[in-house]
Design a protein around this motif. Structure first.
Motif, mmCIF file in Angstrom:
data_model
loop_
_atom_site.group_PDB
_atom_site.id
_atom_site.type_symbol
_atom_site.label_atom_id
_atom_site.label_comp_id
_atom_site.label_asym_id
_atom_site.label_seq_id
_atom_site.Cartn_x
_atom_site.Cartn_y
_atom_site.Cartn_z
ATOM 1 N N ALA A 191 0.822 -1.213 0.000
ATOM 2 C CA ALA A 191 0.000 0.000 0.000
ATOM 3 C C ALA A 191 0.857 1.265 0.000
ATOM 4 N N LEU A 192 1.896 1.296 0.813
ATOM 5 C CA LEU A 192 2.752 2.474 0.884
ATOM 6 C C LEU A 192 3.472 2.703 -0.447
ATOM 7 N N ALA A 193 3.949 1.631 -1.045
ATOM 8 C CA ALA A 193 4.622 1.746 -2.343
ATOM 9 C C ALA A 193 3.661 2.292 -3.401
ATOM 10 N N LEU A 194 2.434 1.786 -3.421
ATOM 11 C CA LEU A 194 1.465 2.225 -4.428
ATOM 12 C C LEU A 194 1.102 3.700 -4.249
ATOM 13 N N GLY A 242 16.675 -6.206 -11.921
ATOM 14 C CA GLY A 242 15.279 -5.981 -12.283
ATOM 15 C C GLY A 242 14.303 -6.775 -11.448
ATOM 16 N N VAL A 243 14.752 -7.235 -10.273
ATOM 17 C CA VAL A 243 13.905 -8.023 -9.383
ATOM 18 C C VAL A 243 13.974 -7.437 -7.970
ATOM 19 N N ILE A 244 12.827 -7.072 -7.424
ATOM 20 C CA ILE A 244 12.739 -6.577 -6.050
ATOM 21 C C ILE A 244 12.072 -7.651 -5.202
ATOM 22 N N THR A 245 12.691 -7.971 -4.067
ATOM 23 C CA THR A 245 12.104 -8.938 -3.151
ATOM 24 C C THR A 245 12.115 -8.351 -1.751
ATOM 25 N N ALA A 246 11.145 -8.759 -0.924
ATOM 26 C CA ALA A 246 11.065 -8.224 0.433
ATOM 27 C C ALA A 246 10.424 -9.216 1.384
ATOM 28 N N SER A 247 10.834 -9.136 2.619
ATOM 29 C CA SER A 247 10.237 -9.893 3.710
ATOM 30 C C SER A 247 8.856 -9.340 4.036
ATOM 31 N N HIS A 248 8.031 -10.159 4.694
ATOM 32 C CA HIS A 248 6.726 -9.684 5.142
ATOM 33 C C HIS A 248 6.860 -8.586 6.202
ATOM 34 N N LEU A 249 8.044 -8.439 6.771
ATOM 35 C CA LEU A 249 8.293 -7.396 7.762
ATOM 36 C C LEU A 249 8.886 -6.129 7.144
ATOM 37 N N GLY A 250 9.043 -6.107 5.824
ATOM 38 C CA GLY A 250 9.762 -5.016 5.167
ATOM 39 C C GLY A 250 8.936 -4.148 4.244
ATOM 40 N N SER A 251 7.732 -3.784 4.644
ATOM 41 C CA SER A 251 6.891 -2.968 3.756
ATOM 42 C C SER A 251 7.521 -1.622 3.427
ATOM 43 N N VAL A 252 8.152 -0.987 4.416
ATOM 44 C CA VAL A 252 8.781 0.316 4.177
ATOM 45 C C VAL A 252 9.999 0.151 3.267
ATOM 46 N N GLU A 253 10.803 -0.877 3.537
ATOM 47 C CA GLU A 253 11.972 -1.137 2.695
ATOM 48 C C GLU A 253 11.553 -1.517 1.275
ATOM 49 N N LEU A 288 11.806 3.119 -9.770
ATOM 50 C CA LEU A 288 11.044 3.992 -10.667
ATOM 51 C C LEU A 288 11.605 5.409 -10.702
ATOM 52 N N ASP A 289 12.700 5.627 -9.971
ATOM 53 C CA ASP A 289 13.387 6.918 -9.944
ATOM 54 C C ASP A 289 12.457 8.039 -9.492
ATOM 55 N N LEU A 290 11.697 7.756 -8.424
ATOM 56 C CA LEU A 290 10.833 8.776 -7.848
ATOM 57 C C LEU A 290 11.636 9.623 -6.869
ATOM 58 N N TYR A 291 11.499 10.930 -6.971
ATOM 59 C CA TYR A 291 12.161 11.880 -6.077
ATOM 60 C C TYR A 291 13.688 11.857 -6.272
ATOM 61 N N SER A 292 14.346 12.778 -5.644
ATOM 62 C CA SER A 292 15.807 12.828 -5.694
ATOM 63 C C SER A 292 16.373 11.853 -4.665
ATOM 64 N N ALA A 293 17.665 11.577 -4.766
ATOM 65 C CA ALA A 293 18.287 10.652 -3.818
ATOM 66 C C ALA A 293 18.169 11.164 -2.388
ATOM 67 N N SER A 294 18.350 12.472 -2.186
ATOM 68 C CA SER A 294 18.255 13.033 -0.832
ATOM 69 C C SER A 294 16.822 12.971 -0.308
ATOM 70 N N ASP A 295 15.844 13.223 -1.171
ATOM 71 C CA ASP A 295 14.447 13.147 -0.748
ATOM 72 C C ASP A 295 14.045 11.707 -0.436
ATOM 73 N N ARG A 296 14.592 10.762 -1.179
ATOM 74 C CA ARG A 296 14.308 9.355 -0.879
ATOM 75 C C ARG A 296 14.819 8.977 0.505
ATOM 76 N N GLU A 297 15.985 9.493 0.865
ATOM 77 C CA GLU A 297 16.535 9.212 2.191
ATOM 78 C C GLU A 297 15.686 9.858 3.277
ATOM 79 N N LEU A 298 15.246 11.081 3.049
ATOM 80 C CA LEU A 298 14.367 11.749 4.007
ATOM 81 C C LEU A 298 13.054 10.983 4.151
ATOM 82 N N TRP A 299 12.531 10.513 3.018
ATOM 83 C CA TRP A 299 11.293 9.725 3.031
ATOM 84 C C TRP A 299 11.472 8.481 3.892
ATOM 85 N N TYR A 300 12.570 7.772 3.717
ATOM 86 C CA TYR A 300 12.797 6.535 4.463
ATOM 87 C C TYR A 300 12.916 6.816 5.967
#
Length: 203
Positions: free
Chosen positions: A19-22, A151-162, A171-183
């Motif tokens: 949901a967060l990714a979408l 070209g493959v993303i995988t994640a644990s059931h505990l890693g929704s944010v990651e 998808l190259d959304l936002y700048s690298a610095s903004d991505r870090e702030l987002w995380y």
């Protein structure tokens, strides 16, 4: 033009995991998010949401696909979903990345995509247990909650944010610095510097 992100839906899919990714995909307004189902029939998610697929798996436009997202669900642990496994391979072979979280990773393993890239999942041995043809155990990384490679993303059931972070980067959304702030915001509740000042002033 690759402008469409497809999200796989099926009876009992785990609706919260991506949901967060979408939400972040849709925020800029540059991407079209479309649900893809095994058929056009409505399905009910694990959380009780009724979703009518926009397209069937056979109708996925590989040339417009920017990403295919595969959520978890009991379907994968039962070994069902052959049509989705084939679609995953078709999308990836067509040049678009694919992303899976929780037991959705099992579908990627069944497609053979995890045999040649670094990946993760719920826990070491989980993929081996459910996918006899899996040959990528030496590339399994138990030290991360999400990872992107080849070209493959995988994640644990505990890693929704990651998981969302890897999708945002792919998808190259936002700048690298903004991505870090987002995380930092969504993972550690660390407000950006300019917000801290606003909050202090409001208090």
């Amino acid at each position: 033009m690759r402008d469409t992100v497809y999200f796989l839906v099926f009876e009992g899919f785990a609706d919260w995991q991506a949901a967060l990714a979408l939400c972040e995909i849709r925020r800029p307004g540059d991407w079209l998010v479309r649900t893809a189902g095994f058929s056009s029939a409505a399905v009910v998610s694990m959380g009780g949401l009724t979703v009518s697929p926009d397209v069937t798996l056979a109708q996925i436009d590989v040339e417009r696909a920017a990403l295919l997202v595969v959520p978890g669900g009991h379907l994968w642990q039962r070994g069902d979903g052959d049509a989705a496994v084939a679609a995953i391979r078709r999308v990836h072979d067509g040049g678009a990345p694919v992303a899976a979280i929780d037991s959705g990773v099992l579908a990627l393993a069944r497609s053979g995509l995890l045999d040649g890239c670094r990946h993760t999942g719920n826990w070491a041995g989980h993929i081996d247990r459910h996918v006899p043809t899996y040959a990528g155990a030496t590339q399994y990384d138990a030290g991360v909650l999400a990872v992107s490679d080849g070209g493959v993303i995988t994640a644990s059931h505990l890693g929704s944010v990651e998981f969302a972070r890897e999708v945002i980067h792919t998808l190259d959304l936002y700048s690298a610095s903004d991505r870090e702030l987002w995380y930092r915001l969504f993972k550690h509740a660390q407000m950006p510097p300019w917000c801290v000042g606003d909050v202090a002033a409001a208090a």
